[in-house]
Design an enzyme around this catalytic site. Structure first.
Site, short mmCIF file in Angstrom:
data_model
loop_
_atom_site.label_atom_id
_atom_site.label_comp_id
_atom_site.label_asym_id
_atom_site.label_seq_id
_atom_site.Cartn_x
_atom_site.Cartn_y
_atom_site.Cartn_z
N TYR A 248 0.84 -1.20 0.00
CA TYR A 248 0.00 0.00 0.00
C TYR A 248 0.88 1.26 0.00
CZ TYR A 248 -3.04 3.76 1.44
OH TYR A 248 -3.70 4.96 1.49
N LYS B 69 4.92 9.50 3.65
CA LYS B 69 4.68 9.58 5.09
C LYS B 69 5.93 9.22 5.89
CE LYS B 69 0.34 10.49 4.39
NZ LYS B 69 -0.16 11.87 4.60
N SER C 258 -7.68 13.09 8.17
CA SER C 258 -8.24 12.51 6.95
C SER C 258 -9.76 12.67 6.93
CB SER C 258 -7.85 11.04 6.84
OG SER C 258 -8.42 10.34 7.90
#
Ligand code: OXD
Ligand code: MN
Length: 540
Positions: A131, A140, A182
């Site tokens: 992912y 990140k 988010s």
């Protein structure tokens, strides 16, 4: 399909370095455990060696990384998300100063999946996941977790913030950096189209996710976007919700976990076109509309080059970055937080960011409507003890002669029937205009215990009519709600123990005092003084 926070570790010599906000493993244990999984895991596969730069080429703020990976998806995505290849080798020259990234899909077994960061030696080891957030190590892992640690040590800031330029009809552009947890519409805000009535304005995208910021010689804070592409959520993206994103992802784009159409195209829930009669769903199974399964995973993603964005800022690759006039923090709050307010000063602004919270949505597993604290939207991304991170923010305030003004926004306040009070999307520009007006000294504000609120009529409503009383409702500061809020903030901050800077505790006390004073004043003139409640910090 998603970042696995429970398998993400900060690996340092001492546990205290990582803080209560991170999972911790000792450097030696991590290398031992992961080393055994990595051993021989790429046998028979192709290993890609990707040199890359985070930041514009030739920028003094850019940094080089290498990622070794056995995933073609990762290698190709890194070419989109970063400046990769020769340009990075040239930038590095003979230097050995680069972040060492090692990634393997291995057997994709969650039991053998780890995302480990070694901030003390600028290394990242990620195994068992394909992912993007776990495997595209520049994003990140480097730009935020390792980057925040570097910023702490070196006196700059790596933040989970979008960067936009707002150009007024006069031609003048102000830059704003914004942090949102988010599911709060960050990508939409980064690519905003002005609403009817504000056609003279233009919003330019500098970045949609990450900002690296340094104090400039002119005493302002300057920001670069370390990335070169967007890793965005696909479902819900349409010409209606985000035309600039749609135009960005028409070509040279990698899609993951979407529906594949019979003509080898892609489709997802929420796009403007009807679904195909049949397709292959995100799990590779035959799919027909209405078969009870989603065609695309709710967190399916696109990886697309930033320079395909029609609203890309002409300054987006400026090696010096762009000067930031304002920071905005925003969460999803049905009640409590007004549409917008300005902090009283830098330290109060740090408190506003540190107490940032958002309510969970149906998009994530778990209970809906639960308040989650996510300081500066950095809780999953701060590569060291968050108490020290708050301290770093307070410290930066002393080092920036002309700091950005700090604001909080909330696009998601609802009425008693649970309906949104504010239309959002392009209309958010009305709030950005007020924020810029505050920076310029042209927009009026009124004092409240929590900060400065827009004075009546100071938000440009040309072309938008709200029901009578709606703006008052949007800007309401309810003393009872806020008393509860400050209590909940206190419980959260207590988790950081003695690492919590005194500056944060002081801000909380001052806020409480201002709220108490307001409550007492509700009892009549002079009541606060009679009760011996001091005024809050002076409003400058
Ligand atoms: C992202 C995130 O993917 O914040 O940007 O999870
Ligand atoms: Mn993000």
């Amino acid at each position: 399909m998603a970042r696995t926070e429970e398998l993400t570790f900060i690996c340092t010599e001492r546990r205290e370095t990582a803080g209560p906000n991170n999972n911790w493993m000792s450097t030696s244990e991590a290398k031992d455990r992961l080393g055994r999984i990595f051993d021989g895991c790429m046998r028979g596969r192709t290993m890609y060696v990707v040199p890359y730069i985070m930041g514009p080429a030739a920028s003094p703020f850019s940094k080089v990384g290498f990622e070794l990976t056995d995933s073609i998806y990762v290698a190709l995505s890194m070419l989109i998300m970063t400046r990769a290849g020769d340009v990075a080798l040239k930038q590095l020259g003979e230097s050995a100063d680069f972040v060492k990234g090692l990634h393997s899909k291995a057997d994709l077994n969650p039991e053998r999946r780890f995302i480990c960061h070694f901030p003390e030696e600028m290394a990242i080891w990620s195994v068992g996941s394909g992912y993007g957030g776990n495997a595209l190590l520049g994003k990140k892992c480097f730009a935020l977790r390792i980057g925040s640690y570097m910023g702490f040590k070196e006196g700059w800031m790596a933040e989970h913030m979008l960067i936009v330029g707002v150009q007024a009809p006069s031609g003048e552009t102000h830059y704003i950096a914004g942090a949102f947890p988010s599911a709060c519409g960050k990508t939409n805000l980064a690519m905003l189209n002005p609403p009817a009535g504000m056609e003279g304005y233009k919003v330019w995208t500098v970045g949609d996710d990450i900002a690296w910021m340094h104090v400039g010689e002119d005493g302002r804070l300057w920001a670069v976007n370390p990335e070169a592409g967007y890793f965005g959520v696909v479902p819900g993206t349409s010409f209606k919700t985000n035309p600039n994103a749609m135009r960005t992802i028409q070509s040279n784009t990698i899609y993951t976990n979407v529906l594949e159409t019979p003509d080898k195209g892609v489709w997802w829930e929420g796009v403007d076109v009807p679904p195909p009669d049949q397709g292959i769903d995100w799990q590779g199974r035959p799919w027909t509309p209405g078969n009870g399964e989603k065609g695309a995973h709710p967190n399916s993603r696109f990886t697309a080059p930033a320079n395909q964005n029609p609203s890309i800022s002409p300054e987006w690759e400026n090696p010096q970055g762009v000067p930031i006039s304002a920071f905005i923090f925003g969460g999803r709050r049905a009640k409590v937080a007004p549409l917008v307010y300005q902090s009283l000063d830098w330290n109060h602004g740090v408190y506003v960011g540190a107490s940032l919270a958002s309510e969970t949505t149906a998009a994530a597993v778990g209970q809906v409507g639960v308040v989650r604290r996510d300081p500066m939207a950095m809780l999953p991304f701060c590569g060291y003890d968050m108490g020290n991170y708050f301290g770093h923010w307070l410290e930066m305030g002393k080092r920036i002669p002309h700091p950005p003004k700090i604001f909080n926004v909330n696009w998601f306040r609802t009425d008693e029937n649970g309906k949104f009070l504010w239309p959002g999307f392009g209309h958010n520009l009305r709030v950005l205009k007020w924020i810029i007006g505050r920076c310029d000294g042209t927009a009026a504000a009124v004092e409240s215990p929590i900060g400065l609120l827009p004075a009546e009529g100071s938000i440009d409503m040309t072309g938008l009519e709200l029901k009578k009383g709606t703006m008052q409702e949007l800007l309401k500061v309810d003393p009872a709600d806020w008393k509860q809020e400050v209590e909940s903030q206190g419980a959260f901050f207590a988790k950081f123990g003695d690492r919590l800077p005194a500056g944060i505790t002081e801000q909380r006390k001052a806020l409480l005092r201002r709220l108490e004073r307001q409550a007492a004043e509700g009892l009549g003139p002079g009541a606060a003084d009679r009760a011996g409640i001091a005024a809050g910090s002076s409003l400058t």
